[in-house]
Design a protein around this motif. Sequence first.
Motif, PDB file in Angstrom:
ATOM      1  N   UNK A 212       1.341  -1.070  -0.483  1.00 22.59           N
ATOM      2  CA  UNK A 212       0.090  -0.209  -0.141  1.00 22.59           C
ATOM      3  C   UNK A 212       0.865   0.956  -0.077  1.00 22.59           C
ATOM      4  N   UNK A 213       1.830   0.758   0.221  1.00 27.36           N
ATOM      5  CA  UNK A 213       2.840   2.358   0.798  1.00 27.36           C
ATOM      6  C   UNK A 213       3.219   3.248  -0.623  1.00 27.36           C
ATOM      7  N   UNK A 214       3.529   2.260  -2.170  1.00 26.58           N
ATOM      8  CA  UNK A 214       3.343   2.804  -3.257  1.00 26.58           C
ATOM      9  C   UNK A 214       3.147   3.546  -3.893  1.00 26.58           C
ATOM     10  N   UNK A 215       1.670   2.651  -3.792  1.00 29.95           N
ATOM     11  CA  UNK A 215       0.358   3.832  -4.106  1.00 29.95           C
ATOM     12  C   UNK A 215       0.344   4.935  -3.435  1.00 29.95           C
ATOM     13  N   UNK A 216       0.156   5.006  -2.686  1.00 33.82           N
ATOM     14  CA  UNK A 216       0.151   5.830  -1.566  1.00 33.82           C
ATOM     15  C   UNK A 216       0.856   7.014  -1.418  1.00 33.82           C
ATOM     16  N   UNK A 217       2.324   6.817  -1.898  1.00 34.36           N
ATOM     17  CA  UNK A 217       3.550   8.029  -1.759  1.00 34.36           C
ATOM     18  C   UNK A 217       3.417   8.653  -2.712  1.00 34.36           C
ATOM     19  N   UNK A 310       5.889   1.012   7.985  1.00 33.65           N
ATOM     20  CA  UNK A 310       4.418   0.624   8.462  1.00 33.65           C
ATOM     21  C   UNK A 310       3.600   1.818   7.957  1.00 33.65           C
ATOM     22  N   UNK A 311       2.760   1.613   7.357  1.00 38.56           N
ATOM     23  CA  UNK A 311       2.360   2.913   6.101  1.00 38.56           C
ATOM     24  C   UNK A 311       1.784   4.555   6.950  1.00 38.56           C
ATOM     25  N   UNK A 312       1.811   4.233   7.898  1.00 34.63           N
ATOM     26  CA  UNK A 312       1.165   5.219   8.553  1.00 34.63           C
ATOM     27  C   UNK A 312       2.021   6.129   8.793  1.00 34.63           C
TER      28      UNK A 312
END
Length: 412
Positions: A212-217, A310-312
Motif C-alpha cells: 500500500x505504500x507505493x500507491x499512497x506515496x 509502516x504505512x502511517x
Amino acid sequence: MRSVSEHRHVVAELIAPRPAVTVALTEAAGLVLAADVIAEMSLPVFDNSAMDGYAVIAADVAAATPDNPVKLPVAEDIPAGRSDALTLRPGTAHRIMTGAPLPVGATAVVPVEATAGGSHWAGDISAGTDTVSITTAAKPGQHIRRAGEDVTAGTKVLRTGQVVTPAALGLAAALGLRELSVIPRQRVLVVSTGSELVAPGTPLQPGQIYESNAIMLAAAVRDAGAAVLAAPMAGDDVAQFTAVLDRYAEQADLIITTGGVSAGAYEVVKDALGRTGDQTVEFVKVAMQPGMPQGAGRWAGTPIVTLPGNPVSALVSFEVFVRPALRAAMGLPDPDRPRRGAVLTEGLTSPHGKRQFRRGVLDPAAGTVTSYGPPASHHLRWLASANCLLEIGEDVTDIDTGSTVRVWDLSS
Ligand code: AMP
Ligand code: MG
C-alpha cells in the motif's frame, strides 16, 4: 536522537531545484515561473464591442426614448471575427456582436435590450438587420472595450516566482504565448520494500499482505506538485533492491524508499545502503512518533530519503520531511501545510521526548479538533478519514480537554 526540525533541515538540504526549462502552456499549470512575462501586445488587441447590439454615433440617438425611438437603417452586420475595415456613416447603425471590431466612426454601442422588441434576435439571425428602433439614448463610449485597456504592450504581466494558475495560463494564451519558462517538477522514484508484499489484485498467500505504500506515496508526491518517475516494489533482497535503484537513479531527482530501516534482521534498505563504499546514506532515529527510523543521503549522486515501512509512519514522515522539501525545491510559495491552533475536544497523552503527530478531525468552523484513532503506526484506516495532523511537542505528556493544540491542515 535527532530532532524533527534537524531532520527536516537535512532532507531540505538534500533536494535541489532543477534548472528552469521552457514548456508548452499545457505543461505549465501549477509550476512556478522562472522568468517574468512581458506582454508583447496589448489587450484588447483592437477596439471592440462589449455587448451584442448596435454600433452608433451617440449624437444620432441622443433623443431616443421608449415613446420616441430613433429609427436607423442597419448598414452592416458585424459578427465576432469579421476582418474587413468598416466605417459607420452618420445616420446609420451597424449590428454588432460582443468581441467584434468596432467600425471606424462609431462612438457607442447600444445593447439589443435597448432597442424596440428587446432581445428579439433569439432564434432569428436576420432579425434587426434592416432597421433598428433605438429606445434609449447612448452615452459616448458606452459598451466599447478600448484596445490596451487591459494590458498595454511592454507591461510586466506575470512575475518570476508566481505560480502558473489557470488564470495566468489564460492570460499567457491571450497574449499569444505558446510556452513559459518554469521550474520543472521534481521527478521522484518511490520504491517499496518487503518480501511479504504483493500487488493488490493478486491472491494472498499465507504471510503476505497487499502493498500500500507505493500507491499512497506516489499519490502524495503528485499531490505535492511533483512527478512520479516509477513506483516499483522490491523484495527484501539487496541485489534486487539495488537493481531497482540503479535502473532509475539517473533519471530521478529524488528516491523515496519505504521499509527496511528499523532495528530487525532483513532490513534491506539499511543493508544495501550501508554497504556502499561512499557511505553517504545516514540512518538515524528521529524523536517523533510515528516515524522514528529515518535515513537520508545519496545513491549514485541522487538524493535518497528512506522512510519507515509502516504505512502511517511512511505517510506522516512524507508529510513532515519530504513534502515541504519537494515543494520548496520547486519554488512553490507555500511549501508547508497550513498550520493553525484548534481546541482539543478530549484529553490526550504523548510520549515524553518525542514529537507526536496524531491523526485528527478538524472542524474549521468550530475551531475544534478531535484526535482520531490510536497513535500506533499501522492504523491506516483512521488516517484515511482524517483531515489534519495534531502536532504535540516533545516536552508535552498530557494535554487537557479545551487546550489549544497545533494542527496541520491536510485538506488544503
Ligand atoms: P519494515 O520497516 O520493513 O519492517 O516494515 C514495517 C511494517 O510495515 C511491516 O509490518 C511491513 O509489513 C509493513 N510494510 C512495509 N512496507 C509496506 C508496504 N509497502 N505496504 C504495506 N505495508 C508495508
Ligand atoms: Mg520490511
